[in-house]
Design an enzyme around this catalytic site. Structure first.
Site, mmCIF file in Angstrom:
data_model
loop_
_atom_site.group_PDB
_atom_site.id
_atom_site.type_symbol
_atom_site.label_atom_id
_atom_site.label_comp_id
_atom_site.label_asym_id
_atom_site.label_seq_id
_atom_site.Cartn_x
_atom_site.Cartn_y
_atom_site.Cartn_z
ATOM 1 N N ILE A 1 -4.260 -1.133 -3.065
ATOM 2 C CA ILE A 1 -5.526 -0.734 -3.699
ATOM 3 C C ILE A 1 -6.640 -0.517 -2.676
ATOM 4 C CG2 ILE A 1 -4.987 -1.756 -5.943
ATOM 5 C CD1 ILE A 1 -6.939 -4.059 -5.190
ATOM 6 N N HIS B 1 5.371 -9.405 2.425
ATOM 7 C CA HIS B 1 5.138 -8.019 2.048
ATOM 8 C C HIS B 1 5.163 -7.114 3.271
ATOM 9 C CE1 HIS B 1 1.103 -9.633 2.894
ATOM 10 N NE2 HIS B 1 0.703 -8.389 3.122
ATOM 11 N N HIS C 1 3.956 -3.261 4.663
ATOM 12 C CA HIS C 1 3.079 -2.108 4.462
ATOM 13 C C HIS C 1 3.798 -0.873 4.997
ATOM 14 C CE1 HIS C 1 -0.836 -4.315 3.871
ATOM 15 N NE2 HIS C 1 -0.165 -5.255 4.505
#
Length: 147
Positions: free
Chosen positions: A37, A101, A103
């Site tokens: 986001i 996570h 990217h």
């Protein structure tokens, strides 16, 4: 998903559970890919494990194995000829969410995407071949002990 895989205070666990909305682009039983986001460039996507582990060392191998092919599929779908895949572990390593996570950051131009100044962000150390051999020996020993 079993409750021991989830941390109810983790924003990514809440996204996995559907309690926080996201722009999902791909999903498997073990992983989820969704748009960041706060993107660095268009198409900046996060690929996360549905198993809550703070660092990559906390993630069961089967979850980690699921992520690799997803990184490739999403990178192809983004369509950027050049891109970075980034995975940080710990605050000093720039991890902002304590959930494993990755990217995928498209690099469409020298000023868009991840901007790295090699002198500042990649401080190369001068080492001898002897130092490299000693480090390699230490790593090989540790890897052999792990089996």
């Amino acid at each position: 998903m079993a409750s021991y895989h989830v941390d109810e205070s983790c924003i990514f666990c809440l996204i996995v559970q559907g309690k926080i909305p996201s722009f999902k682009v791909f999903e498997t039983e073990k992983s989820l890919a969704f748009l960041d986001i706060n993107p660095v460039s268009e198409g900046h996507t996060l690929v996360i494990s549905k198993y809550h582990g703070e660092k990559i060392l906390d993630l069961p191998d089967e979850y980690l194995a699921d992520i690799g092919p997803i990184l490739k599929k999403v990178a192809k779908a983004i369509g950027a000829e050049q891109f970075n895949v980034i995975q940080n572990n710990g605050k000093m390593a720039m991890q902002h969410v304590d959930h494993v996570h990755f990217h995928i950051v498209p690099k469409p131009s020298p000023t868009e995407g991840l901007v790295i100044n090699e002198e500042v962000n990649w401080p190369v150390k001068k080492v001898t071949k002897e130092e490299l051999a000693k480090t390699a020996e230490r790593l090989i020993s540790a890897l052999n002990e792990a089996h």
